[in-house]
Design a protein around this motif. Sequence first.
Motif, PDB file in Angstrom:
ATOM      1  N   ARG A 125     -47.153  22.764  28.742  1.00  0.00           N
ATOM      2  CA  ARG A 125     -46.114  22.725  29.766  1.00  0.00           C
ATOM      3  C   ARG A 125     -46.693  22.318  31.128  1.00  0.00           C
ATOM      4  N   VAL A 135     -47.195  18.536  31.080  1.00  0.00           N
ATOM      5  CA  VAL A 135     -45.921  17.840  31.267  1.00  0.00           C
ATOM      6  C   VAL A 135     -45.484  17.911  32.729  1.00  0.00           C
ATOM      7  N   LEU A 194     -50.052  11.451  28.695  1.00  0.00           N
ATOM      8  CA  LEU A 194     -50.501  12.682  28.050  1.00  0.00           C
ATOM      9  C   LEU A 194     -51.470  12.324  26.932  1.00  0.00           C
ATOM     10  N   LEU A 220     -45.243  18.393  21.638  1.00  0.00           N
ATOM     11  CA  LEU A 220     -43.940  17.726  21.607  1.00  0.00           C
ATOM     12  C   LEU A 220     -42.822  18.643  22.073  1.00  0.00           C
ATOM     13  N   THR A 264     -42.761  18.404  25.675  1.00  0.00           N
ATOM     14  CA  THR A 264     -42.295  17.073  26.058  1.00  0.00           C
ATOM     15  C   THR A 264     -40.781  16.950  25.931  1.00  0.00           C
ATOM     16  N   GLY A 299     -38.837  18.674  30.422  1.00  0.00           N
ATOM     17  CA  GLY A 299     -39.610  17.765  29.586  1.00  0.00           C
ATOM     18  C   GLY A 299     -39.616  16.330  30.092  1.00  0.00           C
ATOM     19  N   LEU A 300     -39.875  15.417  29.168  1.00  0.00           N
ATOM     20  CA  LEU A 300     -40.072  14.007  29.541  1.00  0.00           C
ATOM     21  C   LEU A 300     -39.155  13.087  28.755  1.00  0.00           C
ATOM     22  N   ARG A 301     -37.958  13.568  28.416  1.00  0.00           N
ATOM     23  CA  ARG A 301     -37.023  12.723  27.680  1.00  0.00           C
ATOM     24  C   ARG A 301     -36.680  11.479  28.491  1.00  0.00           C
ATOM     25  N   LEU A 308     -38.316  10.205  20.316  1.00  0.00           N
ATOM     26  CA  LEU A 308     -39.763  10.048  20.277  1.00  0.00           C
ATOM     27  C   LEU A 308     -40.150   9.509  18.905  1.00  0.00           C
ATOM     28  N   ALA A 313     -40.886   8.697  25.390  1.00  0.00           N
ATOM     29  CA  ALA A 313     -40.901   9.611  26.529  1.00  0.00           C
ATOM     30  C   ALA A 313     -41.093   8.798  27.810  1.00  0.00           C
ATOM     31  N   ILE A 349     -47.830   8.885  25.102  1.00  0.00           N
ATOM     32  CA  ILE A 349     -48.520  10.096  24.656  1.00  0.00           C
ATOM     33  C   ILE A 349     -49.580   9.674  23.644  1.00  0.00           C
TER      34      ILE A 349
END
Length: 461
Positions: free
Chosen positions: A238, A241, A252, A263, A266, A272-274, A279, A428, A432
Amino acid sequence: MQIENRTFDEIRVGDTSELKRLITVDDLLVFANVSGNHNPLHIFDADGDGDGENEAIAPGLFVGALISAVLGNVLPGAGTRYHAQSFQFHARAHAGDELLSRVTVTARNDDTRIVTLATEVTRLSDDALILSGVAEVEAPRIKLHYDSRDLPGLIVQRHRHFERLLKQAEPLPPLVTAVVCPEEPKSLGGALLAARHTLITPILVGAPDRIMAAADSIGADLSGVEILPEANHDAAARSAVALIRQGKAQALMKGHLHTDLLLRATLDRDAGLRAGRRLTHVFVMDVPGLAHPLLVSDAAINIAPDLKTKVDIVQNAIDLARSIGIEDPKVGVLSAVETVNPDMPSSIDAALLSKMAERGQITGGLVDGPLAMDNAVDLAAARTKGINSPVAGRAEVLVVPDIDAGNMLAKQLTYISHAEAAGLVLGARVPIILNSRADNDMSRLASCAVAALHHARAGGA
């Protein structure tokens, strides 16, 4: 190559023959392995004398072997037996030089059937004399014909595509990368190796005591490397991220933690990193003997993807292929067959994906399916099946039906075909870098290079 010899009775003083040969890097690697001479002066990416430059000098006896090629193939040819050979070296040949090897008959002995020949090797670009000498051979008595195409071929396990990607990526600004839990030697060593190649600037996120213990075990100095302390893996994921969201990192990298934890952080809806797509994981594979990198997706994240997910799998793979220099990627959507079978869902999905690309719902590449593995990658197999397609037999991206097929394909290429695999998760906000614990240094380096190139293509550099 058709070989026809010249018997002793056919040979006359003054007869001459020659062959041309372009020296390649792979020639020198094969010679090093066959001869056991691993002198770094002859290896393309090694500095053999400490002068700061890689020499790639052709070994003397490699050049000499070019004389034996003329003797064994042409004059006298098949059935020739060496008795003696002298060499004098006048200059050095290097990988990239094209050489001319010539033999000329100077004497023949009717009692022994020994033929004496003057031998020389010259460089075609400047006519420089590389080698001269004298050969004595026993010429054949019987006329022979031989087709050298019957010889088994050789594939050099040199990963030229990854070498090219590293050269492309190293001039780019280092990618600031949050490395999550690099708490064992391989994951930490891979990140530090990528830093030495100026591919990334690592921020190590995890338990400082375990990171330092891993550094001690590989003799690494972490001076100047930022460490963000986090006691457990979930918190480390976390925090990594969060670095991305704060603009402090651009990628990442998975260390020694479960992929699910990384994940999960993420994909968190709030923190997160949507970025709008599913993904998906892409293997970029360097397969010895294959003329281009081979991308395989998805072999690591989506277990049984539906059609909507497969659209993202295909689009992400196309985007990555373009990032590494394949400007018009050819995507083969795999099934067990190359025709639509209503009882085989993978064949229906493949046909739909092909039609969606045709209608502009998937962009940037050519998509065709269903294709079986053979007619996706082998042009002769595609022609045998009567498949007329710009993708069939030429696929650079393989989209598999499910994770079982993808995992087995990727591991077969790695462990049986001796491929190297770089792994990246796309979809993302940032790339990653996802490596397996079993990955070697080249795989880890290549994954970072692919991430850097993808980031640069997306306009992040």
